[in-house]
Design an enzyme around this catalytic site. Structure first.
Site, PDB file in Angstrom:
ATOM      1  CG  HIS A 299      -0.135  -0.049   2.520  1.00  9.78           C
ATOM      2  ND1 HIS A 299       0.481   1.054   3.074  1.00  9.78           N
ATOM      3  CD2 HIS A 299       0.149  -1.087   3.338  1.00  9.78           C
ATOM      4  CE1 HIS A 299       1.111   0.701   4.175  1.00  9.78           C
ATOM      5  NE2 HIS A 299       0.929  -0.602   4.360  1.00  9.78           N
TER       6      HIS A 299
ATOM      7  CG  HIS B 251      -0.532  -4.848   4.672  1.00 10.59           C
ATOM      8  ND1 HIS B 251      -1.043  -3.607   4.922  1.00 10.59           N
ATOM      9  CD2 HIS B 251      -1.602  -5.665   4.475  1.00 10.59           C
ATOM     10  CE1 HIS B 251      -2.366  -3.658   4.883  1.00 10.59           C
ATOM     11  NE2 HIS B 251      -2.733  -4.898   4.607  1.00 10.59           N
TER      12      HIS B 251
END
Length: 180
Positions: free
Chosen positions: A8, A146
């Site tokens: 992200h 992530h």
């Protein structure tokens, strides 16, 4: 078949060097710009990449990043719990440079107090990769997730020594590409 993996965009916690596992954090302006630039790059490279499916972590920062990609590629992302970041337990919101934190990440079998271990996250990642390989043999897939889980995804494709593993740094909106 190819697997693309992206972390992200930058969050408010990332900019403060805070461990943000399962806690919610918001994209900063820089993070939003990173996500927009990545989406534009993926759109420009779609003839080459041919991404047909997107899976995303259920955490808001990943969903917000994926939203830019969904819009430019015209593909609706599917949420999958297995792409969620590691639970840092009592270290959520703490400075990730603390020696106590780093000691736990030094051993993949150590579990963060009230949290998870790197091995547990690798288990989630490997299961997800195996399922995607079986279900989508001739399709290229993108995971939006992530930092720690992206690192564990890397270990599926290549063996790393402890020292090499410590040096892996997945930057915000960094695009990884693997052959399945």
């Amino acid at each position: 078949m190819k697997l693309f993996v992206v972390r992200h965009g930058e969050t408010d916690w990332n900019s403060k060097m805070l461990a943000c596992g399962v806690s919610e954090a918001l994209l900063t302006e820089k993070g939003k710009n990173q996500a927009k630039e990545l989406a534009e790059r993926l759109a420009a490279e779609q003839d080459k990449n041919k991404i047909s499916l997107i899976y995303v972590s259920p955490l808001k920062r990943a969903i917000a990043t994926a939203a830019y990609i969904e819009k430019t590629l015209g593909i609706k992302a599917k949420i999958d719990e297995r792409l969620k970041e590691i639970n840092f337990g009592t270290f959520e919101g703490e400075d990730w440079r603390k020696p106590e934190f780093l000691k736990i990440t030094d051993n993949p079998f150590f579990r963060f107090p009230q949290g998870e271990s790197l091995v547990q996250i690798a288990h989630h990642a490997y299961g997800m990769i195996e399922e995607v390989k079986a279900k989508h043999k001739n399709e290229n897939v993108l995971f939006v997730c992530h930092g720690m889980i992206s690192t564990m995804i890397c270990t599926y494709f290549k063996s790393y020594s402890k020292e090499e593993l410590e040096k892996i740094e997945i930057k915000n909106c960094q695009l990884l590409e693997f052959e399945l």
